[in-house]
Design an enzyme around this catalytic site. Structure first.
Site, PDB file in Angstrom:
ATOM      1  N   GLU A  70      44.663  49.208  85.719  1.00 32.97           N
ATOM      2  CA  GLU A  70      44.792  50.658  85.879  1.00 32.97           C
ATOM      3  C   GLU A  70      43.496  51.370  85.547  1.00 32.97           C
ATOM      4  O   GLU A  70      42.774  51.001  84.625  1.00 32.97           O
ATOM      5  CB  GLU A  70      45.920  51.187  84.999  1.00 32.97           C
ATOM      6  CG  GLU A  70      47.256  51.007  85.672  1.00 32.97           C
ATOM      7  CD  GLU A  70      48.400  51.355  84.756  1.00 32.97           C
ATOM      8  OE1 GLU A  70      49.065  52.359  85.021  1.00 32.97           O
ATOM      9  OE2 GLU A  70      48.620  50.630  83.775  1.00 32.97           O
ATOM     10  N   CYS A 115      38.125  56.477  83.332  1.00 36.77           N
ATOM     11  CA  CYS A 115      38.591  55.614  82.237  1.00 36.77           C
ATOM     12  C   CYS A 115      38.961  54.262  82.856  1.00 36.77           C
ATOM     13  O   CYS A 115      39.827  54.184  83.724  1.00 36.77           O
ATOM     14  CB  CYS A 115      39.811  56.272  81.580  1.00 36.77           C
ATOM     15  SG  CYS A 115      40.511  55.261  80.271  1.00 36.77           S
ATOM     16  N   CYS A 144      47.188  43.792  77.347  1.00 35.08           N
ATOM     17  CA  CYS A 144      46.410  43.798  76.100  1.00 35.08           C
ATOM     18  C   CYS A 144      47.118  42.921  75.071  1.00 35.08           C
ATOM     19  O   CYS A 144      48.336  42.981  74.942  1.00 35.08           O
ATOM     20  CB  CYS A 144      46.289  45.223  75.564  1.00 35.08           C
ATOM     21  SG  CYS A 144      45.282  45.309  74.059  1.00 35.08           S
ATOM     22  N   CYS A 177      49.366  47.572  69.187  1.00 34.14           N
ATOM     23  CA  CYS A 177      49.407  48.927  68.620  1.00 34.14           C
ATOM     24  C   CYS A 177      50.757  49.556  68.983  1.00 34.14           C
ATOM     25  O   CYS A 177      51.130  49.572  70.167  1.00 34.14           O
ATOM     26  CB  CYS A 177      48.265  49.766  69.168  1.00 34.14           C
ATOM     27  SG  CYS A 177      46.655  48.993  68.923  1.00 34.14           S
ATOM     28  N   CYS A 232      51.232  52.492  71.704  1.00 36.27           N
ATOM     29  CA  CYS A 232      50.607  52.312  73.023  1.00 36.27           C
ATOM     30  C   CYS A 232      51.509  51.491  73.946  1.00 36.27           C
ATOM     31  O   CYS A 232      51.947  50.398  73.595  1.00 36.27           O
ATOM     32  CB  CYS A 232      49.270  51.610  72.841  1.00 36.27           C
ATOM     33  SG  CYS A 232      48.521  51.080  74.388  1.00 36.27           S
ATOM     34  N   GLU A 268      41.577  45.507  75.073  1.00 33.50           N
ATOM     35  CA  GLU A 268      40.632  45.664  73.962  1.00 33.50           C
ATOM     36  C   GLU A 268      39.271  45.174  74.478  1.00 33.50           C
ATOM     37  O   GLU A 268      39.050  43.967  74.635  1.00 33.50           O
ATOM     38  CB  GLU A 268      41.113  44.834  72.760  1.00 33.50           C
ATOM     39  CG  GLU A 268      40.072  44.584  71.690  1.00 33.50           C
ATOM     40  CD  GLU A 268      39.355  45.836  71.180  1.00 33.50           C
ATOM     41  OE1 GLU A 268      40.025  46.726  70.635  1.00 33.50           O
ATOM     42  OE2 GLU A 268      38.118  45.905  71.328  1.00 33.50           O
ATOM     43  N   SER A 310      35.870  52.019  73.501  1.00 32.70           N
ATOM     44  CA  SER A 310      36.716  52.184  72.316  1.00 32.70           C
ATOM     45  C   SER A 310      37.315  50.843  71.882  1.00 32.70           C
ATOM     46  O   SER A 310      37.885  50.121  72.700  1.00 32.70           O
ATOM     47  CB  SER A 310      37.839  53.164  72.663  1.00 32.70           C
ATOM     48  OG  SER A 310      38.751  53.230  71.616  1.00 32.70           O
ATOM     49  N   CYS A 321      46.017  58.830  77.326  1.00 35.71           N
ATOM     50  CA  CYS A 321      45.768  57.788  76.330  1.00 35.71           C
ATOM     51  C   CYS A 321      47.049  57.126  75.850  1.00 35.71           C
ATOM     52  O   CYS A 321      47.984  57.803  75.447  1.00 35.71           O
ATOM     53  CB  CYS A 321      45.144  58.425  75.102  1.00 35.71           C
ATOM     54  SG  CYS A 321      43.397  58.350  75.122  1.00 35.71           S
TER      55      CYS A 321
HETATM   56  S1  SF4 Z   1      45.728  51.029  71.995  1.00 41.27           S
HETATM   57 FE1  SF4 Z   1      44.208  49.774  73.096  1.00 41.27          FE
HETATM   58  S2  SF4 Z   1      43.999  47.968  71.805  1.00 41.27           S
HETATM   59 FE2  SF4 Z   1      45.911  48.928  71.154  1.00 41.27          FE
HETATM   60  S3  SF4 Z   1      47.507  47.926  72.393  1.00 41.27           S
HETATM   61 FE3  SF4 Z   1      46.831  49.762  73.516  1.00 41.27          FE
HETATM   62  S4  SF4 Z   1      45.277  49.018  74.945  1.00 41.27           S
HETATM   63 FE4  SF4 Z   1      45.526  47.450  73.360  1.00 41.27          FE
END
Ligand code: SF4
Length: 361
Positions: A92, A105, A112, A116, A119, A166, A197, A343
């Protein structure tokens, strides 16, 4: 994919390949400029190359590997693209137009591996690392969708590596992509216009400190103490806050005068947004002597995540405490929330709204 992906090659690698075909070196420059500078996606359009070379290239190599599956247009002009890789994995990318510049972005991984809790991408797990070429292609595709192939962009382009994945768990491919994109004959997006990031991969923060042509650094913090951070970002168990701050300190020592890095702090109502959290956060930054800016990001709600964004009043009260402690901060305005482009919302979902055909395309 058995064909060589030309978009993945640095100029010197492309030159090696072209000369291995018995062609003069300058052809590599023409091909690089066609792919990255003019953003052409087929060899047929490269009319400055001899016909038999074009045939040979299209036999052995490829330029485009990402297939656009769907795109979504937000009421604020933001566009979200869902691509599929050659092996059918989701990627994406988000295009955010602004008055004086565009921001793209990009994703560094499909899915991932980090967990987190705020997310949506985390729910996909890691599908695989993207190649440098797949990272670069996201930018080419987004610019071509916005402006058309071969058309010069009217504004500058900033990039943020804050999509899925990440980036520091795919460090080499990321840095190679940055090098490909900075070429003046290509996209010419210099590292200074790129921010990446990380959730806090401390050893790679140190490696970035000694990397030439590096992008700007942002670190997703989300909590000012280990207990809460480990709950929200389990990577904290591997590199707890003290280790992360030590890596930041080393990174800071590598900055030139006037340069800074950023902490991202997602604001989750009733979870990490109290006055006490703000005081702890200010104490943490000041205790370690960090000259960082803090971006406050009101959470972008996404089912089935159990969080709500902090209220405006809460954000303001939080800011006031950071201001009083002398910490530079900024509240990030959400973009593309209605199409799950903001985000923390990227999860390759196609069940939100209808894919939108963009007028004129
Ligand atoms: S915030 Fe970033 S590092 Fe954390 S799970 Fe989502 S995509 Fe992965």
């Amino acid at each position: 994919m058995t064909k060589l992906h030309l978009t993945d090659l640095l100029p010197a690698e492309l030159s090696d390949y072209v000369t291995s075909l018995g062609e003069p070196k300058y052809r590599a420059g023409q091909i690089f400029a066609a792919i990255h500078g003019r953003r052409l996606t087929s060899f047929d359009e490269m009319t400055d190359l001899p016909r038999d070379l074009r045939a040979q290239l299209s036999d052995q190599t490829t330029i485009s590997t990402l297939r656009l599956e769907s795109r979504y247009l937000s009421s604020d002009g933001t566009r979200r693209y869902l691509f599929k890789t050659h092996d059918n994995l989701p990627v994406e990318t988000v295009f955010i137009p602004e008055e004086r510049r565009d921001t793209i972005c990009f994703s560094s991984q499909s899915g991932c591996p980090l967990q987190c809790t705020f997310c949506l991408t985390a729910q996909l797990g890691l599908l695989r690392n993207l190649t440098s070429g797949e990272i670069v292609e996201q930018i080419i595709c987004a610019l071509n969708d916005a402006y058309g192939a071969g058309v010069e962009t009217p504004r500058g382009t900033n990039l943020v590596g804050m999509g899925a994945g990440e980036p520091f768990l795919n460090f080499e491919a990321l840095i190679k992509a940055v090098r490909i994109m900075k070429e003046p004959a290509g996209l010419h997006i210099v590292p200074n216009r790129i921010t990446v990031s990380t959730a806090g991969v401390a050893p790679k923060i140190r490696e970035l400190a000694s990397t030439e042509d590096r992008p700007h650094l942002a670190i997703s913090l989300a909590a000012p103490n280990d207990e809460l951070r480990s709950e929200l970002m389990p990577i904290n168990k591997k590199w707890p806050i003290a280790e992360l701050m030590a890596a930041c300190k080393d990174f800071q020592a590598s900055l030139k005068r006037g340069e800074r890095f950023t902490f991202e702090y997602v604001m989750l109502s009733g979870v990490n947004d109290s006055d006490d959290h703000a005081r702890q956060l200010a104490g943490l930054i000041n205790r370690h002597g960090l000259r960082a800016k803090i971006n406050l990001i009101p959470h972008n709600p996404a089912e089935p995540l159990p969080y709500q964004p902090s209220s405006l009043e809460r954000v303001e009260a939080f800011r006031a405490i950071l201001d009083a402690a002398g910490i530079d901060n900024f509240v990030r305005r959400p973009r593309g929330r209605d199409i799950l482009a903001a985000c923390g919302q990227l999860a390759a979902r196609s069940d939100v709204g209808q894919p939108v055909l963009i007028p004129g395309q």
